[in-house]
Each structure stands twice: as structure tokens, then as C-alpha cells.
Design a protein around this motif. Structure first.
Motif: not given
Length: 280
Positions: A44-54
Motif C-alpha cells: 500500500r502506498l502511503l502519502a504524507l500531506l500537510g502545510p509547510s512546517g507540519s
């Protein structure tokens, strides 16, 4: 790592602090991650997202065991349910910036790396086979014998360089691959190809987790799982396809004509502001 079965990494109550540059005299610490919990599993491919500095890069470094010396970490990291040290052949980390020798070709770069990193008992023919397999896996056949290039030598494209950087790390067939924003600086077509390649590698039985900055709608649908961070805390963790429903149920629906990722970044801010108001 177990062979022939699904592998997984779990992080429990993971917190990371570093010395505050403005408060070193008072031994003040700056928190980068706050009791983050989650898991990544093979196929499974896991994406890690969030604003800069998160805290995206900090989490990747924590899991990869490459945190800076001035950072302190608490919490547990488990591999298949057990605490253990990483082995160099089990895990690879691909940073944002790639450094290559521009006068070498793609094939030469992979071959030199293979000779240094693969077991010494391998014959020249066996190493050549591994290199060719990597070239094919990363879709580098058309530029395999082209120079990488530098400031005075025209070479391969940025997208091909990204795929080469990933290829260098999968030479040793690691069980786990962490990538820090592998699509940065790429056009939409190149970015899609890179993530599509990672998806194929993951579905081949590897654990792959990558941070990514504002992916397109097409790229977003390539991800199996999604972890959204804001201010070092988890905002959402689960199947990527369920994220829009999660925000809709929380009162932040995504308009049908809007890129879900642009909306998601806005929703992170709104959602976290709501959490802060509740805490106060």
C-alpha cells in the motif's frame, strides 16, 4: 522483515523536540511532533500531506532513524510488532535534493552504486542484470546511456533524475522506502510517472511512504492511504479515498469542481483552528 507475508511499521505516541534557537540558554525545546500514532504496511502506498512546517519531514526522519543529533524522540517504533534496530539493507531514504556526477550516464551511475552496495560475491553479469532490472523498473530505458548532465553539459530531465534517485535506493531491494517530496520541481506528467512507479513498487510488496506537496487530483487517486499533519499533530489517518467524506462529515465538504488536495489544505487549517478553539 518477514518474507511472504505483509510487513508493517507502527509508530506510537511519537514526539520529537529540538533545542529552540531562541531559548538555548534556558534549555527550551521546540516540539516538532506531538504524540503521533499511525502505521504503514506493505503493498500500500502511503502519502504524507500537510502545510509547510507540519512535521512531514521530521516524521520521515524519525522512522528512517536519521534525525539530527540535537533532536530528542520519545514513543515507540515497531517493525512487525517488535522493537528492533534497522539494518542498512532493510530501509532506504530518498531526500528532496539529488547529487549526481553529471559526466556519468544513468547506467554508469547505477552500476558504480551497485558495485559498492551489493554483496561482493556477485559477478559482473549478476550486477549488470540488477542494474538493467532497475532501469526497466523505473522506466529509464530511453535515457540509460545518456549523461546525467550539469551546468555546462546537457543531460537528462528533472523527472528522470528523480526516478534515477529512487532507482539508486531500490538497487538493494529494501523492504521500506521513505521519500521526501519526490515530485518537487517536476511537471504534472513527470510527477504522475514518479508516483505511478512508486505505486507499482509498493504493490509489489514494499512499504513505501512519501511526503508530497499539493498533488494533483490524478496523483491523489494513486495513493492507498493518507496521513494529514498540521502543527505536528495528526488531522486525518486512513484510506485516501475516505478523506473527503471525513472532512464533509466534519463540516468542510469539497466542492465537486475543486481539486480535493487544495481543499484539504484549507480544511486542515480550518479544522485545526476549530480544535484550538475547543481546547481553549
Amino acid at each position: 522483515m518477514a518474507v511472504g507475508s505483509r510487513n508493517y511499521i507502527v509508530w506510537e505516541d511519537l514526539s520529537v523536540q529540538v533545542a529552540d534557537a531562541f531559548g538555548e540558554a534556558n534549555n527550551k525545546k521546540k516540539a516538532l511532533l506531538h504524540a503521533v500514532t499511525g502505521f504503514a504496511q506493505s503493498a500500500r502506498l502511503l502519502a504524507l500531506l500537510g502545510p509547510s512546517g507540519s512535521g512531514k519531514t521530521t516524521l520521515l526522519h524519525s522512522l528512517a532513524g536519521t534525525l539530527d543529533a540535537n533532536a530528542s524522540m520519545t514513543g515507540n517504533i515497531l517493525i512487525n510488532g517488535k522493537k528492533r534496530k534497522w539494518h542498512h539493507r532493510e530501509i532506504s531514504y530518498v531526500a528532496q535534493e539529488e547529487t549526481f556526477l553529471g559526466t556519468l550516464t544513468v547506467r554508469e551511475t547505477l552500476t558504480y552504486s551497485a558495485k559498492m552496495r551489493l554483496i561482493s560475491k556477485m559477478t559482473k553479469e549478476e550486477i549488470s542484470k540488477v542494474v538493467q532490472q532497475t532501469i526497466m523498473e523505473m522506466g529509464l530505458e530511453d535515457c540509460a546511456d545518456n549523461h546525467i548532465g550539469n551546468w555546462h553539459l546537457r543531460g537528462i530531465s528533472n523527472g528522470e533524475k528523480k526516478r534515477l534517485a529512487i532507482g539508486l535506493e531500490i538497487l538493494t531491494q529494501p523492504n521500506v522506502l521513505f521519500l521526501d517530496e519526490p515530485t518537487t520541481g517536476l511537471d504534472s506528467a513527470s510527477a504522475f510517472y514518479v508516483i505511478h512507479s512508486l505505486r507499482q513498487i509498493a504493490h509489489g510488496g514494499k512499504i513505501i511512504m512519501c511526503s508530497i506537496h499539493q498533488p494533483s487530483n490524478e496523483i491523489f487517486h494513486l495513493f492507498d492511504d493518507l496521513l494529514l499533519l498540521s502543527g505536528g499533530e495528526t488531522v486525518y489517518f486512513g484510506e485516501a479515498k475516505m478523506a473527503l467524506e471525513f472532512f464533509a462529515n466534519a463540516g468542510f465538504p469539497c466542492p465537486t469542481t475543486r481539486n480535493p488536495q487544495i481543499t484539504s489544505f484549507c480544511n486542515i487549517i480550518k479544522f485545526c483552528n476549530g480544535l484550538e478553539n475547543i481546547r481553549e
